[in-house]
Scaffold this active site. Sequence first.
Site, mmCIF file in Angstrom:
data_model
loop_
_atom_site.group_PDB
_atom_site.id
_atom_site.type_symbol
_atom_site.label_atom_id
_atom_site.label_comp_id
_atom_site.label_asym_id
_atom_site.label_seq_id
_atom_site.Cartn_x
_atom_site.Cartn_y
_atom_site.Cartn_z
ATOM 1 N N TYR A 56 42.518 28.324 -23.977
ATOM 2 C CA TYR A 56 41.466 30.052 -23.667
ATOM 3 C C TYR A 56 42.343 30.306 -22.011
ATOM 4 O O TYR A 56 41.395 29.702 -21.349
ATOM 5 C CB TYR A 56 40.379 30.098 -24.294
ATOM 6 C CG TYR A 56 40.308 29.331 -25.848
ATOM 7 C CD1 TYR A 56 40.966 29.972 -27.196
ATOM 8 C CD2 TYR A 56 39.004 28.649 -25.599
ATOM 9 C CE1 TYR A 56 40.569 29.800 -28.323
ATOM 10 C CE2 TYR A 56 39.419 28.894 -27.272
ATOM 11 C CZ TYR A 56 40.263 29.168 -28.482
ATOM 12 O OH TYR A 56 39.577 28.910 -29.486
ATOM 13 N N HIS A 120 44.334 22.359 -32.780
ATOM 14 C CA HIS A 120 44.826 23.930 -32.555
ATOM 15 C C HIS A 120 45.036 25.399 -33.801
ATOM 16 O O HIS A 120 46.529 24.541 -33.548
ATOM 17 C CB HIS A 120 44.495 24.351 -31.364
ATOM 18 C CG HIS A 120 43.963 25.621 -31.056
ATOM 19 N ND1 HIS A 120 43.809 25.878 -29.358
ATOM 20 C CD2 HIS A 120 43.404 26.862 -31.981
ATOM 21 C CE1 HIS A 120 43.261 27.347 -29.652
ATOM 22 N NE2 HIS A 120 42.940 27.930 -30.424
HETATM 23 N N1 LIG Z 1 41.667 28.607 -34.014
HETATM 24 C C1 LIG Z 1 40.714 28.861 -33.704
HETATM 25 O O1 LIG Z 1 40.388 27.608 -33.739
HETATM 26 C C2 LIG Z 1 39.587 30.142 -32.698
HETATM 27 C C3 LIG Z 1 39.990 31.200 -33.184
HETATM 28 C C4 LIG Z 1 38.816 32.106 -32.952
HETATM 29 C C5 LIG Z 1 37.814 31.286 -32.207
HETATM 30 N N2 LIG Z 1 37.197 30.168 -32.488
HETATM 31 C C6 LIG Z 1 36.513 30.408 -31.213
HETATM 32 O O2 LIG Z 1 34.627 30.223 -31.721
HETATM 33 C C7 LIG Z 1 34.585 31.060 -30.729
HETATM 34 C C8 LIG Z 1 33.809 32.445 -30.645
HETATM 35 O O3 LIG Z 1 34.812 33.850 -31.229
HETATM 36 P P1 LIG Z 1 35.323 34.302 -30.190
HETATM 37 O O4 LIG Z 1 34.445 34.626 -29.101
HETATM 38 O O5 LIG Z 1 36.781 35.081 -29.817
HETATM 39 O O6 LIG Z 1 34.972 35.989 -31.238
HETATM 40 P P2 LIG Z 1 33.477 36.974 -31.414
HETATM 41 O O7 LIG Z 1 32.385 35.644 -30.796
HETATM 42 O O8 LIG Z 1 33.606 36.854 -33.035
HETATM 43 O O9 LIG Z 1 33.272 38.261 -30.320
HETATM 44 C C9 LIG Z 1 33.168 37.590 -29.481
HETATM 45 C C10 LIG Z 1 33.252 39.420 -28.344
HETATM 46 O O10 LIG Z 1 31.838 39.188 -28.726
HETATM 47 C C11 LIG Z 1 31.138 40.109 -27.604
HETATM 48 N N3 LIG Z 1 30.445 39.481 -27.775
HETATM 49 C C12 LIG Z 1 29.201 38.442 -28.135
HETATM 50 N N4 LIG Z 1 27.513 38.808 -28.287
HETATM 51 C C13 LIG Z 1 27.451 40.245 -27.850
HETATM 52 C C14 LIG Z 1 26.096 40.716 -27.998
HETATM 53 N N5 LIG Z 1 24.960 39.937 -28.479
HETATM 54 N N6 LIG Z 1 26.310 42.091 -28.227
HETATM 55 C C15 LIG Z 1 27.806 42.919 -27.600
HETATM 56 N N7 LIG Z 1 28.849 42.353 -27.940
HETATM 57 C C16 LIG Z 1 28.584 40.707 -27.969
HETATM 58 C C17 LIG Z 1 31.569 39.188 -26.686
HETATM 59 O O11 LIG Z 1 31.584 39.994 -25.136
HETATM 60 P P3 LIG Z 1 31.183 39.625 -24.438
HETATM 61 O O12 LIG Z 1 31.848 38.675 -23.168
HETATM 62 O O13 LIG Z 1 30.473 40.935 -23.169
HETATM 63 O O14 LIG Z 1 29.236 39.011 -24.760
HETATM 64 C C18 LIG Z 1 33.212 39.575 -27.248
HETATM 65 O O15 LIG Z 1 34.085 40.402 -27.199
HETATM 66 C C19 LIG Z 1 36.061 31.074 -28.827
HETATM 67 O O16 LIG Z 1 35.176 31.765 -28.083
HETATM 68 C C20 LIG Z 1 36.064 29.888 -30.070
HETATM 69 O O17 LIG Z 1 36.128 28.862 -29.748
HETATM 70 C C21 LIG Z 1 38.065 29.676 -32.524
#
Ligand SMILES: NC(=O)c1ccc[n+]([C@@H]2O[C@H](COP(=O)([O-])OP(=O)(O)OC[C@H]3O[C@@H](n4cnc5c(N)ncnc54)[C@H](OP(=O)(O)O)[C@@H]3O)[C@@H](O)[C@H]2O)c1
Length: 316
Positions: A56, A120
């Site tokens: 990341y 990962h």
């Molecule tokens: N392959 C893997 O292992 C894998 C893949 C994907 C994800 N992950 C893990 O899962 C975590 C979460 O996934 P993600 O961050 O990619 O996607 P997500 O949680 O589905 O979405 C993140 C997005 O949503 C926004 N957001 C969050 N809270 C919000 C709110 N209250 N209102 C409006 N927008 C909001 C964030 O922007 P802001 O920053 O502006 O709030 C960001 O743009 C990752 O950080 C990672 O740790 C792992």
Amino acid sequence: MKTVSLGNTGIQVPVLAMGAASLGSIYHPVSQQQANETVSAALENGVNYFDVAPYYGLTKAEAALGKALQGVPRHQYTLATKVGRYGDSLWDFSREATLRSIDESLSRLGTDYIDVIQCHDIEYGDIPQLLDEALPVLRELKANGVVRNIGITGYQLDRLEQVACEQKVDTVMAYCTWTLQDRRLGNVARRLNQAGIGVLNASPLSMGLLTRGGAPQWHPAHQSVQQVCREVSALCDRKGVNISQVALQFALTTAAEHGIATTVIGTASAENMLDNVRWSDRPLDDELLAQIDALMAPVLNIGWDILPGNGGKAQK
Ligand SMILES: NC(=O)c1ccc[n+]([C@@H]2O[C@H](COP(=O)([O-])OP(=O)(O)OC[C@H]3O[C@@H](n4cnc5c(N)ncnc54)[C@H](OP(=O)(O)O)[C@@H]3O)[C@@H](O)[C@H]2O)c1
């Protein structure tokens, strides 16, 4: 924040966890100050499980999380990070790379142990190398206490389930497959949970697809899926609700019955973290959900493995 058991790991995990990928500036530029404030807002509200990876922001997220956690007693939070993915198209599950990666993660995160180490995005890597090198060396580190639990992450659920059960891993993290738009993780998660494996549902907002601002440019979903999600967002706006609220509440209220221990949401905004915490206590509007389901029906479960989008970062 309510906590539950993460499979058989012995970890009590909050039902809402923080994904720190955002701290690597993958959605928008993020300062250390913003990272500190977001992590503080999370900790103050019991969101004390942090998921991150060297990939990341190409180590930026781990470094920012490590700095944000400086001074916080180690027993007050749970740290999950990853090995094996080091670039948009770069995987290495070799023994040497795994050992080196863990050393570097420990240093960036300012700790001497990792609660959950995850291989990962396994489906894109060399699976024989994963089985013959990465998992065995992680088991050695587990015996030494450097890592406490071993997990795998990815998008392809059949592959995750097969490897998880055969290799008897401790945790599985799947992403974008238990959301308003994609419900494929449910049955898989139930079976994994029954086998004692802790299931983490990452990306309840489907990596930004289920936000008012819509998906980032690199998002792999097909344009037809993105269009329907925009229509769902407009519907929520007409009802006076943020689509992200409904998306998060859907994931949280349906998690336990499907064997999902925790929902890992990503944000680099303290304000959004506080909204997420507030929303997690409020009931889901079933009438609105029924209207969303009707709109979403044509693209339900249409992931980018089924209908590829604009390439995405995960394509080889
Ligand atoms: N392959 C893997 O292992 C894998 C893949 C994907 C994800 N992950 C893990 O899962 C975590 C979460 O996934 P993600 O961050 O990619 O996607 P997500 O949680 O589905 O979405 C993140 C997005 O949503 C926004 N957001 C969050 N809270 C919000 C709110 N209250 N209102 C409006 N927008 C909001 C964030 O922007 P802001 O920053 O502006 O709030 C960001 O743009 C990752 O950080 C990672 O740790 C792992």
